[in-house]
Scaffold this motif. Structure first.
Motif, mmCIF file in Angstrom:
data_model
loop_
_atom_site.group_PDB
_atom_site.id
_atom_site.type_symbol
_atom_site.label_atom_id
_atom_site.label_comp_id
_atom_site.label_asym_id
_atom_site.label_seq_id
_atom_site.Cartn_x
_atom_site.Cartn_y
_atom_site.Cartn_z
ATOM 1 N N GLU A 1 3.113 11.476 -1.650
ATOM 2 C CA GLU A 1 3.079 10.190 -0.860
ATOM 3 C C GLU A 1 3.877 10.135 0.395
ATOM 4 O O GLU A 1 5.038 10.352 0.447
ATOM 5 N N LEU A 2 3.268 9.716 1.612
ATOM 6 C CA LEU A 2 3.671 10.141 2.822
ATOM 7 C C LEU A 2 4.289 8.764 3.414
ATOM 8 O O LEU A 2 4.274 7.765 2.826
ATOM 9 N N ASP A 3 5.242 9.025 4.378
ATOM 10 C CA ASP A 3 5.905 7.698 5.012
ATOM 11 C C ASP A 3 4.785 6.911 5.767
ATOM 12 O O ASP A 3 4.054 7.494 6.146
ATOM 13 N N ILE A 4 5.166 5.509 5.788
ATOM 14 C CA ILE A 4 4.207 4.877 6.781
ATOM 15 C C ILE A 4 4.773 4.961 8.166
ATOM 16 O O ILE A 4 5.944 4.361 8.090
ATOM 17 N N ASP A 5 4.035 5.406 9.046
ATOM 18 C CA ASP A 5 4.591 5.519 10.308
ATOM 19 C C ASP A 5 4.656 4.403 11.163
ATOM 20 O O ASP A 5 5.578 3.673 11.952
ATOM 21 N N ASP A 6 3.749 3.460 11.011
ATOM 22 C CA ASP A 6 3.609 2.338 12.026
ATOM 23 C C ASP A 6 3.079 1.280 10.880
ATOM 24 O O ASP A 6 1.965 0.978 10.702
ATOM 25 N N PRO A 7 4.189 0.538 10.262
ATOM 26 C CA PRO A 7 3.603 -0.471 9.283
ATOM 27 C C PRO A 7 2.889 -1.642 9.642
ATOM 28 O O PRO A 7 2.066 -2.189 8.961
ATOM 29 N N MET B 1 0.832 -1.005 0.041
ATOM 30 C CA MET B 1 -0.043 0.127 -0.039
ATOM 31 C C MET B 1 0.936 1.256 0.189
ATOM 32 O O MET B 1 1.960 1.122 0.590
ATOM 33 N N SER B 2 0.264 2.283 -0.649
ATOM 34 C CA SER B 2 1.178 3.404 -0.530
ATOM 35 C C SER B 2 0.337 4.733 0.174
ATOM 36 O O SER B 2 -1.176 4.412 -0.262
ATOM 37 N N ARG B 3 0.807 5.337 0.959
ATOM 38 C CA ARG B 3 0.035 6.295 1.757
ATOM 39 C C ARG B 3 -0.091 7.742 1.046
ATOM 40 O O ARG B 3 0.731 8.199 0.568
ATOM 41 N N LEU B 4 -1.310 8.034 0.536
ATOM 42 C CA LEU B 4 -1.272 9.394 -0.457
ATOM 43 C C LEU B 4 -1.948 10.341 0.293
ATOM 44 O O LEU B 4 -3.227 10.234 0.843
ATOM 45 N N LEU B 5 -1.594 11.650 0.137
ATOM 46 C CA LEU B 5 -2.309 12.778 0.670
ATOM 47 C C LEU B 5 -2.565 13.562 -0.620
ATOM 48 O O LEU B 5 -1.684 13.868 -1.653
ATOM 49 N N ILE B 6 -3.839 13.975 -0.647
ATOM 50 C CA ILE B 6 -4.268 14.722 -1.777
ATOM 51 C C ILE B 6 -5.020 16.246 -1.330
ATOM 52 O O ILE B 6 -5.562 16.250 -0.586
ATOM 53 N N VAL B 7 -4.093 17.094 -1.694
ATOM 54 C CA VAL B 7 -4.707 18.465 -1.347
ATOM 55 C C VAL B 7 -5.037 19.449 -2.342
ATOM 56 O O VAL B 7 -4.124 19.271 -3.406
#
Lengths: 660, 92
Positions: free
Chosen positions: A306-312, A7-13
């Motif tokens: 794409e954000l870093d995954i803090d707690d995989p 999974m990729s963590r995505l931020l959309i603004v």
């Protein structure tokens, strides 16, 4: 394969003017798992609020409630939509605007008419019921009430009562109940009532109607018949509407719920006065396509990061990533718990091992075929996702049963025309010489040892996976201890096995008892076993001393796998006993062409069918539950953590409407 | 040449041996029966309370059915051990 989808963590603004196109795009892709924005969760962020639903969400939800209430009146469910044609969205929207209020009004009127008719019918029925006891009354019903000085009581009582006051009595027996009508003076009423009460008199109300009860009942029955006719008309009208509007109702339900979900999506987003931010997860394989399309609809005026995954371990949602044949077993994983993002997903191991275990237990060609037929027969009844998965698992299991049935040479407890291909589990049931012949070659202790081998290997695999999970999921000093502890458990188990091998020669196992004794009657193998055991104990104790209490469970866990043979043998025994009772004891000794012979034949066949039906049910239940338990209790406890977040992508698969 | 008395002694000894073998087989069967029967009671006692709780859970939430069924069969291990002991007694 052994890991969930990446999974990729995505931020959309973006600015709010792009909100609707972005939502539409996310919905269309149906891959984005939205992470809810929690207001106030992060104190550093100020001035950011949960978004408001889009304009028109209230209208949509009113329409949706209307559609759903009509659909539920007609019992139209999405499952009924199979084979229907897709409709144009613009058509549906137009019809929702124009036709839906009309349909709703029509249906409402018909329903209220039906309710009215129904209540009128009930009223007449009640009146008839009240009049029934007086149907043969010698006087019109209106002469039984309305007097100033005389009271009339009607009712039933079990015995007889003698009244010592002036009275007039009329008795009438109808369908076994005797109705009594009493006329007495008002002044005597209290005394008489008391007496009647003592005689368990059950009072019946006298209906305040006019005319002969018989005529009244006839008239009311006529009324009911005409009401029934109107009722049928209403029902026909409703059925007409259902037939005409079914497709539209299903399609509009789908379209409206999609529109409403989109309209309410901003409730999950973070918004400021002019901008919004959406955080969520997208499978790595869909990431690029989704980002490109969002760029396109916003004309590039969007921030995609794409954000870093803090707690995989706990952060990302988990979606299985298995080959097709392992999809059905995901059902069993979800019953237990979804795996965490970083841990091994054992669905595939289970997809292979579970049917093998099932086959070992129910290894019988006959029962396997019944189960296979059942699986195909139940397809049209179990249409949900879980039901489908279950049937596929059972299909694999039945194939495995048939395979093992061929190996064990079993068909409903009878022997097939060949000897068991490797080991036999035929039992000495039935007294004939043939039974003895097969009993001599049955290999039950050997089969039990095979099952113990399966247990040893399965548990070792579980512990290896445990070590892998510890390596991937734990951190710091504890990580190392946990890895060693898992290895320690393997060593303790195999240490015990070595000790046993060095003392007792066991068939199908390695015989190490032949080495010469070295110290205190122990040979080289037992010393090696003892050393492995001690090192294992040290590894376990380093992680947690209290875990040493669990060491005896190694033995019970391994022995638990003997159920594969023991449960299987019990079903073989039941099958053979059924055959022996039905054929050996009932049919064969009485086989002749006479009435008695035919009766015995029929009884024998009934016993045969009942016995095998029960055994099929027990076999499926036992064969299904015991391997499941071996997985959940013996295998998963060695490594599986579970508790992963389930991946719910935003959007919905469309069946009757178009994707916009 | 064996005398009549000797022949009789041999016959008696053979009969004794046969009787011993038969009673050994009988004791094995009794042992096997006890193993299954007693462990069956044990499993039953264990499943009693689990079963009651499982029915309660399923009444609350039908989706619990699979899990409840699984919990109910957990103590069956005991009777399976008994069955294995009985099988080993009878067949090895």
């Amino acid at each position: 394969m052994f890991n969930p989808k990446q999974m990729s963590r995505l931020l959309i603004v973006a600015s709010k003017e792009h909100l609707d196109p972005v939502i539409a795009e996310l919905y269309r892709h149906h891959v984005f798992h939205i992470e809810d924005f929690v207001e106030g969760a992060n104190e550093d962020i100020k001035g950011v609020k949960i978004g408001n639903p889009s304009k028109g969400a209230d209208v949509l939800s009113t329409d949706l409630v209307r559609v759903r209430s009509i659909a539920s009146t007609f019992e139209v469910k999405p499952e009924n939509g199979k084979g229907l044609q897709k409709m144009q969205n613009s058509d549906i929207r137009g019809r929702i605007q124009e036709e839906l209020p009309k349909i709703a009004k029509e249906v409402e009127e018909l329903l209220s008419r039906r309710a009215h008719l129904d209540s009128s019918m009930k009223e007449y029925e009640q009146r008839i019921e009240l009049l029934q006891p007086f149907v043969n009354s010698p006087v019109p019903i209106d002469m039984l009430y309305g007097y100033d000085s005389v009271s009339i009581i009607a009712g039933t009582y079990p015995g007889t009562v003698t009244l010592d006051v002036p009275h007039e009595e009329y008795k009438e027996t109808l369908k076994g109940t005797t109705t009594t009508i009493l006329a007495i003076r008002n002044s005597d009423l209290p005394d008489v009532e008391k007496k009647l009460l003592d005689a368990s008199f059950h009072r019946i109300p006298i209906p305040e109607e006019e005319g002969s009860p018989q005529e009244l009942i006839y008239r009311y029955e006529q009324e009911i018949a005409s009401l029934q006719k109107s009722m049928d008309e209403v029902s026909d009208d409703l059925a007409d509407i259902k037939e005409k509007q079914k497709e539209f109702l299903l399609a509009s339900e789908e379209l409206l719920s999609a529109d409403l979900e989109k309209a309410e999506a901003p409730l999950l987003f973070a918004t400021t006065e002019h901008a919004f931010a959406i955080e969520g997860w997208v499978p790595a394989e869909n990431n690029v396509a989704l980002q490109e399309d969002i760029q396109k609809v916003t004309g590039g005026n969007v921030l995609l990061s794409e954000l870093d995954i803090d707690d995989p371990n706990n952060g990302p949602p988990v979606e299985y990533n298995n080959p097709d044949f392992a999809h059905p077993t995901e059902l069993f994983m979800d019953v237990y718990s979804r795996p965490k993002y970083t841990e091994v997903d054992p669905s595939m191991i289970m997809a292979v091992v579970y049917p093998i275990m099932f086959g070992l237990i129910l290894g019988d060609v006959g029962y396997g075929l019944i189960l296979l037929v059942l699986c195909f027969g139940l397809r049209s009844f179990l249409t949900g996702k879980a039901g489908n998965q279950l049937l596929k698992v059972l299909r694999n299991c039945s194939i495995s049963s048939i395979f093992f049935g061929i190996v064990f040479s079993e068909f409903f407890g009878f022997s097939l025309p060949w000897h068991p291909l490797w080991l036999s589990r035929h039992l000495n049931i039935g007294a004939g010489p043939e039974a003895h012949a097969v009993a001599e070659v049955s290999h039950i202790p050997e089969l039990i040892i095979i099952s113990i081998w399966i247990g040893l290997l399965h548990i070792t695999l579980g512990r290896l996976l445990g070590a892998r999970n510890a390596a991937k999921m734990d951190h710091g000093h504890h990580r190392q201890l946990a890895i060693y502890a898992n290895i320690g458990w393997i060593m303790v188990m195999w240490g015990i096995v070595f000790l046993i091998w060095s003392i007792f020669p066991i068939p199908f196992m390695i015989d190490l008892s032949g080495f010469p004794a070295m110290v205190a009657g122990l040979n080289a193998a037992s010393i090696a076993g003892a050393l492995i055991l001690i090192v294992g104990i040290i590894f376990i104790a380093r992680e947690n001393v209290l875990d040493l209490m669990e060491i005896p469970t190694i033995i019970s866990n391994v022995l638990s796998y003997t159920r594969l043979i023991a449960v299987g043998l019990s079903s073989v025994a039941i099958a053979m006993v059924t055959n022996y009772i039905s054929i050996g004891m009932i049919i064969e000794p009485n086989f002749e062409l006479s009435i008695l012979g035919i009766i015995f034949l029929v009884v024998g066949i009934i016993v045969f069918l009942i016995g095998h039906t029960i055994n099929t049910a027990l076999g499926i239940l036992g064969g299904g539950l015991h391997p499941l338990r071996l997985h959940y209790v013996e295998f998963f406890t060695k490594f599986y953590r579970g508790g992963g977040k389930i991946y719910h992508p935003f959007g919905k698969a469309r069946k009757l409407t178009e994707i916009e | 040449m064996a005398s009549g008395a000797e022949t009789m002694a041999v016959e008696v000894a053979a009969q004794n041996l046969e009787a011993m073998a038969a009673s050994a087989a009988g004791l094995k069967a009794i042992g096997a029966g006890l193993a299954v029967g007693l462990t069956g009671i044990g499993s039953g006692l264990g499943e009693m309370s689990i079963g009651a709780a499982a029915v309660g859970a399923v009444a609350e939430d039908k989706e619990m059915f699979g899990l409840a069924l699984l919990f109910t069969v957990l103590p069956e291990t005991i009777v399976i051990f008994g069955l294995v002991v009985a099988l080993l007694l009878l067949f090895s």
